[in-house]
Scaffold this active site. Structure first.
Site, PDB file in Angstrom:
ATOM      1  N   GLU A 159       0.879  -1.156   0.000  1.00 57.68           N
ATOM      2  CA  GLU A 159       0.000   0.000   0.000  1.00 57.68           C
ATOM      3  C   GLU A 159       0.926   1.218   0.000  1.00 57.68           C
ATOM      4  O   GLU A 159       1.786   1.317   0.872  1.00 57.68           O
ATOM      5  CB  GLU A 159      -0.773  -0.023   1.312  1.00 57.68           C
ATOM      6  CG  GLU A 159      -2.239   0.181   1.191  1.00 57.68           C
ATOM      7  CD  GLU A 159      -2.876   0.067   2.568  1.00 57.68           C
ATOM      8  OE1 GLU A 159      -3.517   1.028   2.977  1.00 57.68           O
ATOM      9  OE2 GLU A 159      -2.693  -0.994   3.215  1.00 57.68           O
ATOM     10  N   ARG A 203       4.826 -13.181   9.641  1.00 56.16           N
ATOM     11  CA  ARG A 203       5.551 -11.958   9.338  1.00 56.16           C
ATOM     12  C   ARG A 203       6.857 -11.909  10.109  1.00 56.16           C
ATOM     13  O   ARG A 203       7.034 -12.609  11.101  1.00 56.16           O
ATOM     14  CB  ARG A 203       4.695 -10.737   9.616  1.00 56.16           C
ATOM     15  CG  ARG A 203       4.252 -10.578  11.056  1.00 56.16           C
ATOM     16  CD  ARG A 203       3.105  -9.585  11.174  1.00 56.16           C
ATOM     17  NE  ARG A 203       3.496  -8.227  10.848  1.00 56.16           N
ATOM     18  CZ  ARG A 203       2.926  -7.489   9.898  1.00 56.16           C
ATOM     19  NH1 ARG A 203       1.946  -7.972   9.172  1.00 56.16           N
ATOM     20  NH2 ARG A 203       3.320  -6.267   9.687  1.00 56.16           N
ATOM     21  N   LYS A 263       4.232   0.547  10.521  1.00 55.24           N
ATOM     22  CA  LYS A 263       4.251   1.846   9.847  1.00 55.24           C
ATOM     23  C   LYS A 263       3.850   2.959  10.799  1.00 55.24           C
ATOM     24  O   LYS A 263       4.412   4.044  10.765  1.00 55.24           O
ATOM     25  CB  LYS A 263       3.278   1.827   8.672  1.00 55.24           C
ATOM     26  CG  LYS A 263       3.902   1.357   7.385  1.00 55.24           C
ATOM     27  CD  LYS A 263       2.878   1.433   6.264  1.00 55.24           C
ATOM     28  CE  LYS A 263       3.216   0.425   5.170  1.00 55.24           C
ATOM     29  NZ  LYS A 263       2.067   0.062   4.364  1.00 55.24           N
TER      30      LYS A 263
HETATM   31  P1  ATP Z   1       2.445  -2.352   8.289  1.00 51.90           P
HETATM   32  O1  ATP Z   1       1.748  -3.356   9.161  1.00 51.90           O
HETATM   33  O2  ATP Z   1       3.836  -2.027   8.730  1.00 51.90           O
HETATM   34  O3  ATP Z   1       1.640  -1.133   8.010  1.00 51.90           O
HETATM   35  P2  ATP Z   1       1.477  -3.526   5.918  1.00 51.90           P
HETATM   36  O4  ATP Z   1       1.295  -4.972   5.935  1.00 51.90           O
HETATM   37  O5  ATP Z   1       0.258  -2.716   6.100  1.00 51.90           O
HETATM   38  O6  ATP Z   1       2.637  -3.107   6.905  1.00 51.90           O
HETATM   39  P3  ATP Z   1       1.715  -3.303   3.095  1.00 51.90           P
HETATM   40  O7  ATP Z   1       2.205  -2.173   2.312  1.00 51.90           O
HETATM   41  O8  ATP Z   1       0.291  -3.659   3.009  1.00 51.90           O
HETATM   42  O9  ATP Z   1       2.151  -3.018   4.595  1.00 51.90           O
HETATM   43  O10 ATP Z   1       2.604  -4.588   2.851  1.00 51.90           O
HETATM   44  C1  ATP Z   1       2.994  -5.069   1.601  1.00 51.90           C
HETATM   45  C2  ATP Z   1       3.366  -6.517   1.727  1.00 51.90           C
HETATM   46  O11 ATP Z   1       4.410  -6.673   2.678  1.00 51.90           O
HETATM   47  C3  ATP Z   1       2.190  -7.335   2.221  1.00 51.90           C
HETATM   48  O12 ATP Z   1       2.057  -8.460   1.369  1.00 51.90           O
HETATM   49  C4  ATP Z   1       2.571  -7.724   3.614  1.00 51.90           C
HETATM   50  O13 ATP Z   1       2.100  -8.992   3.910  1.00 51.90           O
HETATM   51  C5  ATP Z   1       4.090  -7.696   3.578  1.00 51.90           C
HETATM   52  N1  ATP Z   1       4.617  -7.379   4.895  1.00 51.90           N
HETATM   53  C6  ATP Z   1       4.387  -6.274   5.630  1.00 51.90           C
HETATM   54  N2  ATP Z   1       4.993  -6.355   6.827  1.00 51.90           N
HETATM   55  C7  ATP Z   1       5.650  -7.546   6.852  1.00 51.90           C
HETATM   56  C8  ATP Z   1       6.465  -8.229   7.818  1.00 51.90           C
HETATM   57  N3  ATP Z   1       6.738  -7.700   8.998  1.00 51.90           N
HETATM   58  N4  ATP Z   1       6.969  -9.437   7.480  1.00 51.90           N
HETATM   59  C9  ATP Z   1       6.712  -9.975   6.280  1.00 51.90           C
HETATM   60  N5  ATP Z   1       5.952  -9.404   5.334  1.00 51.90           N
HETATM   61  C10 ATP Z   1       5.414  -8.201   5.607  1.00 51.90           C
HETATM   62 MG    MG Z   2      -1.404  -3.498   4.687  1.00 53.10          MG
END
Ligand code: ATP
Ligand code: MG
Length: 626
Positions: A75, A320, A330
């Site tokens: 995102e 994760r 984030k």
């Molecule tokens: P945050 O929780 O930090 O806001 P998010 O999951 O909302 O992160 P996205 O931009 O939606 O952030 O993530 C893009 C991809 O990265 C998704 O497929 C998500 O599953 C993966 N991702 C995000 N954080 C992790 C993590 N800590 N370990 C592994 N994969 C991750």
């Molecule tokens: Mg997300």
């Protein structure tokens, strides 16, 4: 290129894999799924016109030459962090290893908080990690917002087939009607609206006739389902907001759980890999795609459906990345940046990929780390030291050696002529002679580390103290004769005499045996430069968590913020003396400063002829106990 389909087992592979980080990929459950699917030819019948499309648009296209398709779907509402690196390495890595493609998809269906700045930084970060979404004539860089027209058409299809309805309850009423883990939900009074009325209302929602929050579109599944995600989830809501790409064209926006499966299907994704918190969404993922792919006979006898090509994508969840000594959310990262606890998104102490890059971490180090931690479904907390080890390992192999004196003290060689100088030769890499040598100018006055002299030595001290001999690395053995002090008794210079027959690389080099081996920089030829010594941003493994010993105390005042655990010594700025070869170090060049660790020429503040260096990582782990 031939694609290997079998890999050695996981045990040991991580630790024996030295040269190339990805030389010995260890198997894990997702690789096993991919190999099984490929062996069964599960996805071999998919067609691909070169760009995303619904079934009808792909039907006449050739067979997809990609053996599998994965995607990395950020995102664009923040900078990528180390957790994203795990996901990037996994998704792009699978495509690389099995003859597939990995798409970079901006999941930008939510009009709020998204920004071109984030899009650009994400593109840079994935490229920096060494991955590409472009292959042949395929670009494979997508924006989910480009699929809005399909999503609306699919939502209308759900209405037509009796699988969706417009609900006009308030958000609170909808929440209350959803029930709980122990209580089933109750049907909305609007659940029995006719198709015609639903279609009419949904079109008027799209036309902008209604205010935000007045109506939503919901999937019609089962309000009594034990899985709350199947109790008529919302799929569209009204948002009069400007989208950073589609502008004001739409005032209804899909919910993520509706949009994501459709994005995957339109892009021919075979393995849709996501983190564990989406596991409970998988039944809806499958329900939705099945409703769009199946054929339905309507009351008038006509057949509709077949909107998506089969086989449909499959969602696979993994745990994760959680790392000690950092925060990977984030929200917390934004707080650190906005409240000024760090200097910006690329602060070398932040666990963002732009920060790591500035810090001097290498992409290969991240890939090695991703291999080592593996992929599983069980939650785990990885020690930050493991990432540092991977970085060290890669830098040890690739970084040329240089000399820097971080805490300079003058060394005067009293028997070396004032107007004389000479050249010493030092290898650029002790294990890689092909990287050549460089010249270190040597003269009467040198800089040494302040800690390399003790007027009154402690037991076992082998470096310089009056009467002792030590080697100046790549040069001569010297004998310490004393020191000079200022009025306060501080040592201002160390005095010594050199032994002319002991020059390194000459037959006499071994004629005198010494135990200390010091690094030095010529005072006449070296130069002063700013060096930033970075350390961990947080002082404790779990920032914000209660400490074990505190649990014994009273419950008041135990509320900790992760900010309370910031490491006050996470950055120290010093002026060091560097060997002349470092003067023209290009931005982002990484070096081992002998005895000190790995350093990089800062890519933001370095100027030609005036580099500023950041310490990426020390030579040894100084944080582990014992
Ligand atoms: P945050 O929780 O930090 O806001 P998010 O999951 O909302 O992160 P996205 O931009 O939606 O952030 O993530 C893009 C991809 O990265 C998704 O497929 C998500 O599953 C993966 N991702 C995000 N954080 C992790 C993590 N800590 N370990 C592994 N994969 C991750
Ligand atoms: Mg997300």
């Amino acid at each position: 290129m031939t694609q290997p389909t079998h890999f050695p087992p996981a045990q040991g592979a991580a630790h024996d894999a030295p040269a190339s980080p990805t030389a010995h990929p260890a198997s894990h459950f997702i690789r096993t799924i991919v190999e099984t699917d490929l062996a069964a030819g599960k996805f071999a019948t998919r067609r691909w016109r070169g760009t995303p499309g619904a079934a009808a648009e792909q039907a006449t296209a050739p067979l997809d030459t990609a053996r599998l398709r994965t995607r990395f779907p950020p995102e664009p509402n923040g900078y990528l962090h180390f957790g994203h690196a795990k996901s990037i390495c996994l998704n792009f890595g699978l495509a690389e290893q099995y003859g597939g493609r990995c798409h970079l998809r901006f999941d930008d269906t939510n009009p709020a908080k998204e920004d071109q700045e984030y899009v650009d930084s994400i593109i840079d970060a994935v490229r920096w990690l060494g991955f590409s979404w472009e292959q042949g004539d395929e670009t494979n860089l997508y924006h989910a917002s480009d699929y809005f027209a399909w999503m609306l058409a699919f939502a209308e299809h759900l209405i037509v087939t009796g699988n969706a309805y417009v609900d006009s309850q308030s958000a609170d009423e909808i929440r209350a009607g959803r029930g709980t883990l122990t209580q089933p939900g109750v049907d909305s009074p609007f659940r029995t609206r006719s198709r015609e009325e639903n279609l009419d209302l949904f079109r008027r929602m799209q036309a902008g006739e209604f205010a935000d929050g007045t109506h939503v579109l919901r999937a019609k599944i089962d309000m009594a389902s034990p899985n709350i995600n199947l109790r008529d989830p919302l799929i569209y809501r009204i948002r009069h907001a400007t989208h950073h790409r589609s502008g004001d064209r739409y005032c209804v926006y899909p919910l993520y759980t509706f949009a994501h499966p459709i994005e995957d299907a339109l892009e021919n994704i075979t393995h849709s890999i996501c983190t564990l918190e989406f596991e409970d969404q998988r039944p809806f993922y499958d329900w939705l795609l099945e409703r769009l792919a199946e054929t339905t006979t309507l009351a008038d006898g006509s057949n509709v459906g077949g909107l998506l090509q089969r086989p449909l994508p499959q969602q696979i969840e993994f745990s994760r990345l959680n790392l000690t000594y950092v925060v990977l959310s984030k929200r917390k990262l934004i707080q650190l940046v906005e409240e000024g606890h760090v200097d910006g998104w690329d602060d070398p102490r932040l666990p963002t990929l732009v920060g790591a890059r500035r810090r001097g971490y290498s992409p290969e180090g991240f890939r090695l780390f991703a291999e080592r931690i593996g992929v599983s479904k069980s939650d785990s907390l990885i020690d930050f030291a493991l990432l540092e080890d991977c970085q060290r390992e890669v830098l040890n192999e690739s970084a040329e050696r240089r000399i820097a004196v971080l805490d300079p003290l003058k060394l005067i060689i009293t028997n070396y002529p004032e107007d004389q100088s000479e050249e010493c030769s030092a290898p650029n890499h002790p294990q890689q002679p092909e990287l050549g040598t460089r010249t270190l100018p040597f003269g009467r006055e040198l800089w040494i580390e302040r800690e390399d002299f003790m007027e009154v030595p402690v037991k076992g001290y082998r470096r310089l103290f009056p009467g002792n001999q030590a080697r100046l690395r790549y040069a001569y053995v010297v004998r310490c004769t004393g020191c000079e002090k200022d009025a306060d008794g501080n040592v201002t210079a160390v005095l010594c005499e050199y032994l002319p027959e002991t020059k390194s690389g000459t037959p006499g080099a071994d004629s005198v045996k010494v135990k200390g081996n010091l690094h030095w920089v010529s005072a006449a030829d070296g130069f002063a430069a700013e060096v930033r010594l970075y350390d961990r941003l947080f002082a404790v493994p779990a920032p914000g968590a209660r400490r074990v010993d505190e649990n014994a105390g009273d419950a008041e005042g135990l509320e900790r913020s992760f900010l309370d655990d910031l490491n006050p010594n996470s950055r120290q700025t010093i002026t060091a003396q560097l060997e002349p070869a470092l003067r023209d170090a290009p931005a982002e060049a990484r070096f081992q400063f002998e005895r000190h660790g790995y350093f990089v020429a800062d890519r933001v503040v370095s100027r030609p002829g005036a580099p500023v260096f950041n310490r990426a990582v020390t030579l040894k782990d100084s944080w582990s106990k014992g």
